[in-house]
Scaffold this motif. Sequence first.
Motif, mmCIF file in Angstrom:
data_model
loop_
_atom_site.group_PDB
_atom_site.id
_atom_site.type_symbol
_atom_site.label_atom_id
_atom_site.label_comp_id
_atom_site.label_asym_id
_atom_site.label_seq_id
_atom_site.Cartn_x
_atom_site.Cartn_y
_atom_site.Cartn_z
ATOM 1 N N ASN A 103 9.799 -2.429 0.683
ATOM 2 C CA ASN A 103 8.546 -2.434 1.408
ATOM 3 C C ASN A 103 8.842 -2.700 2.877
ATOM 4 O O ASN A 103 9.775 -3.408 3.219
ATOM 5 C CB ASN A 103 7.684 -3.555 0.834
ATOM 6 C CG ASN A 103 6.262 -3.435 1.281
ATOM 7 O OD1 ASN A 103 6.008 -3.449 2.476
ATOM 8 N ND2 ASN A 103 5.364 -3.302 0.345
ATOM 9 N N ASP A 110 2.250 5.156 -14.747
ATOM 10 C CA ASP A 110 1.220 4.284 -14.168
ATOM 11 C C ASP A 110 1.005 4.549 -12.684
ATOM 12 O O ASP A 110 0.438 3.713 -11.977
ATOM 13 C CB ASP A 110 1.627 2.816 -14.343
ATOM 14 C CG ASP A 110 1.901 2.481 -15.801
ATOM 15 O OD1 ASP A 110 1.127 2.974 -16.645
ATOM 16 O OD2 ASP A 110 2.869 1.757 -16.068
ATOM 17 N N SER A 161 3.096 4.368 -10.448
ATOM 18 C CA SER A 161 3.968 3.555 -9.593
ATOM 19 C C SER A 161 5.056 4.440 -8.998
ATOM 20 O O SER A 161 5.578 5.328 -9.677
ATOM 21 C CB SER A 161 4.630 2.439 -10.404
ATOM 22 O OG SER A 161 3.675 1.477 -10.737
ATOM 23 N N SER A 201 2.571 -0.977 2.916
ATOM 24 C CA SER A 201 1.384 -1.508 2.255
ATOM 25 C C SER A 201 0.206 -1.249 3.193
ATOM 26 O O SER A 201 0.387 -1.217 4.407
ATOM 27 C CB SER A 201 1.576 -3.006 2.015
ATOM 28 O OG SER A 201 0.411 -3.718 2.348
ATOM 29 N N VAL A 229 1.747 2.015 -0.732
ATOM 30 C CA VAL A 229 1.617 1.500 -2.103
ATOM 31 C C VAL A 229 0.911 0.151 -2.114
ATOM 32 O O VAL A 229 0.876 -0.536 -1.091
ATOM 33 C CB VAL A 229 3.013 1.324 -2.761
ATOM 34 C CG1 VAL A 229 3.722 2.658 -2.886
ATOM 35 C CG2 VAL A 229 3.864 0.338 -1.982
ATOM 36 N N ASP A 230 0.329 -0.209 -3.269
ATOM 37 C CA ASP A 230 -0.289 -1.533 -3.377
ATOM 38 C C ASP A 230 0.764 -2.559 -3.799
ATOM 39 O O ASP A 230 1.960 -2.245 -3.865
ATOM 40 C CB ASP A 230 -1.491 -1.508 -4.326
ATOM 41 C CG ASP A 230 -1.075 -1.260 -5.772
ATOM 42 O OD1 ASP A 230 0.145 -1.322 -6.066
ATOM 43 O OD2 ASP A 230 -1.956 -0.984 -6.604
ATOM 44 N N ALA A 231 0.326 -3.770 -4.097
ATOM 45 C CA ALA A 231 1.266 -4.854 -4.377
ATOM 46 C C ALA A 231 2.145 -4.547 -5.597
ATOM 47 O O ALA A 231 3.262 -5.029 -5.704
ATOM 48 C CB ALA A 231 0.506 -6.168 -4.578
ATOM 49 N N ASN A 232 1.634 -3.713 -6.533
ATOM 50 C CA ASN A 232 2.412 -3.363 -7.728
ATOM 51 C C ASN A 232 3.193 -2.064 -7.556
ATOM 52 O O ASN A 232 3.562 -1.420 -8.544
ATOM 53 C CB ASN A 232 1.473 -3.233 -8.925
ATOM 54 C CG ASN A 232 0.695 -4.505 -9.151
ATOM 55 O OD1 ASN A 232 1.250 -5.595 -9.053
ATOM 56 N ND2 ASN A 232 -0.596 -4.371 -9.400
ATOM 57 N N LYS A 233 3.373 -1.643 -6.296
ATOM 58 C CA LYS A 233 4.075 -0.396 -5.982
ATOM 59 C C LYS A 233 3.351 0.832 -6.530
ATOM 60 O O LYS A 233 3.955 1.880 -6.762
ATOM 61 C CB LYS A 233 5.530 -0.430 -6.496
ATOM 62 C CG LYS A 233 6.304 -1.634 -5.968
ATOM 63 C CD LYS A 233 7.605 -1.256 -5.320
ATOM 64 C CE LYS A 233 8.073 -2.414 -4.431
ATOM 65 N NZ LYS A 233 9.493 -2.410 -4.145
ATOM 66 N N LYS A 234 2.060 0.707 -6.803
ATOM 67 C CA LYS A 234 1.285 1.870 -7.228
ATOM 68 C C LYS A 234 0.947 2.685 -5.986
ATOM 69 O O LYS A 234 0.495 2.151 -4.967
ATOM 70 C CB LYS A 234 0.007 1.398 -7.946
ATOM 71 C CG LYS A 234 -0.516 2.418 -8.939
ATOM 72 C CD LYS A 234 -1.733 1.903 -9.681
ATOM 73 C CE LYS A 234 -2.789 2.993 -9.673
ATOM 74 N NZ LYS A 234 -4.068 2.597 -10.195
#
Lengths: 478, 478
Positions: A3, B208, B210, B241, B264-269
């Motif tokens: 990240n 998912d 990700s 992010s 991506v979001d916190a879950n790497k999605k």
Amino acid sequence: MKNDNERKESLGEIIEQINNLLEKHKIVEGLVEKQDVPKQKLIKNLVNKQNTNTLKRLLAGLHPADIADILESLPIEQRLIVWDLVKTENDGDILVEVSDVVRQTLIADMDSTELLAAAEQLDTDELADIASDLPEDVLQELLDSLDVQNRERLESALSYPEDTVGALMDYDVITIRENVSLEVVLSYLRKLEKLPSSTDKLFVVDRDASILGVLPLKVIVVNSPKIKVQDVMSSDTVLFSPDDSAEEASDAFERYDLVTAPVVDANKKLIGRLSVDAVVDFIKEDAENEKFSMAGLKEEEDLFSSIWKSVGNRWAWLAINLVTALIASRVIGIFEGSIEKVVALAALMPIVAGIGGNSGNQTTTMIVRGLALGQVSFSNVQRLIYKELGVALLNGILWGGVLGVFAYILYDNIYLGYVMTGAMILNLLLSALMGVMIPLILTKLGRDPAVGSSILITAMTDSGGFFIFLGLATLVLL
Amino acid sequence: MKNDNERKESLGEIIEQINNLLEKHKIVEGLVEKQDVPKQKLIKNLVNKQNTNTLKRLLAGLHPADIADILESLPIEQRLIVWDLVKTENDGDILVEVSDVVRQTLIADMDSTELLAAAEQLDTDELADIASDLPEDVLQELLDSLDVQNRERLESALSYPEDTVGALMDYDVITIRENVSLEVVLSYLRKLEKLPSSTDKLFVVDRDASILGVLPLKVIVVNSPKIKVQDVMSSDTVLFSPDDSAEEASDAFERYDLVTAPVVDANKKLIGRLSVDAVVDFIKEDAENEKFSMAGLKEEEDLFSSIWKSVGNRWAWLAINLVTALIASRVIGIFEGSIEKVVALAALMPIVAGIGGNSGNQTTTMIVRGLALGQVSFSNVQRLIYKELGVALLNGILWGGVLGVFAYILYDNIYLGYVMTGAMILNLLLSALMGVMIPLILTKLGRDPAVGSSILITAMTDSGGFFIFLGLATLVLL
């Protein structure tokens, strides 16, 4: 994958750790500064093995741009310790990434062999970026080592002025012919195995290498391999000439969302490409340089450069400033008689001058921006002057009124209040007029209005403000 | 194909011609301003057919970004005439391209139906850019007209602060799975027929959504169709992010020469992508905004905005300036007795203050730049202060010496010369100290050091310079 935040943090940590490691070697610096022993040798002897290994581990695997960043944020002695450790297979790339001033400190630390080895890793366009910092003999040896095509390219790249497309372009073009099918194109690309960085399109040329159009990769991948290049290529694309200004090219990149674009000569013969990487670098550097020159710094300064170098970098502006300040001082000198009689004038006069300067700079900022965007022309300048004079008049009545009341209350002299208000209005009108005229005149004279305007405006509103205020006071009060 | 120079010239000519055409209709403006008739109707009646056609022909086929440029360079009445003529199938794109202030003037000229029609042409991320300028009811209607996914995207895009990656990203991502062959990828792409602008890579995701890696188009075209995605995809890529600062993201784009990058979001999605177009727009706008705020303009100003609006945009800075000028004035007030006795002090004091201010701003410019690049930290601040104090001392002796001689010759008073030199040295030392400290303190307080530093430095060196010079004079001369 990392990240962006994590990346930043880890970079910060590394710098922190390097600083700590080097802190332990303060004794090294002290010795280096005092003795005349060759620096590198000394450092190698004194930096102990264990720390060296930790440092090497920290630096290993970092992107050259990140290492460049670390080098720039270290004081010169520590910078050279780190530089000594990273000088390896990608020191050429690092030299390209660091700023000009820092590059000079690094090159001074390298011998001819190291420099030649570093230069060999670079493309012609990258060589051109660092060539001016190389010692004469290394540059000559380098030119001799290149083949004819690359030597010609390097010499031509060096011949373009800094802020032109020619200085930014590279030679990583892949050309194809228009009468082949995409299948042929694909098998040609597969033979190349790897495409240059930022390649988003291929350039379609005729037998004489004249440009006919471009074929984006994203067109190739959505079309059938059977289709001919000429049926899907785009012939409506922006072309640049190496003499085009980099600033205008960057506007075109922003406007038309370009990633790469062909650079052609007067006969539309393809000579290279301009890529968004180079454009982004240019835009960022240009914005920085403008800030530096607006503050009167001749060039970007190494944060850790010597005091003497810094004085040299900054003196010209201070000298000009000295002259304008002396002129303003002589304007006040004319009215010394008036000040002797009404000493309050001395305390009030800087207010008139100061607010005039700020207001004038606001106007100039607007006009300079409008000029850069082509929104200001001689056909609408009259309208702009009227508007700015209107703004100045309103501000003059408003702030001049406040200051008039202030002067009246403080010195219990209603006429002093009138003088204050009147002088504020007149100086703001002067600042509005000058704020529009000065950048226009500088542009007309072929100079950059962003750089000289501020000091000229301030000179006008200082001397003008003192003259208006003290002159008015002499007329009204004495 | 058109050379960039030709393009520029032809754009300039068009603006010229439009200006000439509209010049003929000066009567229209007069009428519009004086009467309360709906503007558009009146203009339509008065602009004659022939000119309208010429105008339309000139504007036809221009890129939305070019039309946006033309609109920005026209005074408001003429702008609306042209806007009326171009409002067609790409008015949405034009609204996205113009600056915020100009957009407001255009939107004010459109009714709800026109606005909704324009909005329908836009992607979610473009809608987010213009949403804040839309009337409440139109925005609500727009939200109602979107499907669930796009409504959610728009609402989330609107929720990110302006200078974050979330506000810049778009949703034009093409995702693929890792276990398919490039042949499958190609046939999928062919079904799409067209790829979003700036697409240089596909995003590889798992079940998912990700992110697992990215697959650049230039890798697809050089590899055999038989190869699996997972064998050629790159899993070492920079991720952003939506909360990352746009400034840091733009640094990463510059540093790693990116064209697009996954967000991506916190879950790497995977939730979207950041493209170099948006980054270039941001960098340019950011540099402009900084210049505007440094000159104390609250926001970018429409060159042709009303006088009242301009006064509103500029007043805050002038008010602060007024306060600092009043403080400096009161400092002088303390020494009115001294000035009455030695009136030369009044003429000399602005020199000390002025040069101190300029020198302090040079230091601050260096430090602000170093802070932005992460080169200045609390571990090296002491070293920087020493360096700047050294530069100030040298400059003080140099310029202070010149001014001392000047004062001595002019007023035939050697002590006045000593005072001048001493005050210059002391005020330059003060300006160096403040020049380093102020941006650091502003950063520590979480404020942007680029904006507030200049006015604070000048305030310090003005009041400080007057105090030092007049105080020293009072001690030495009286």
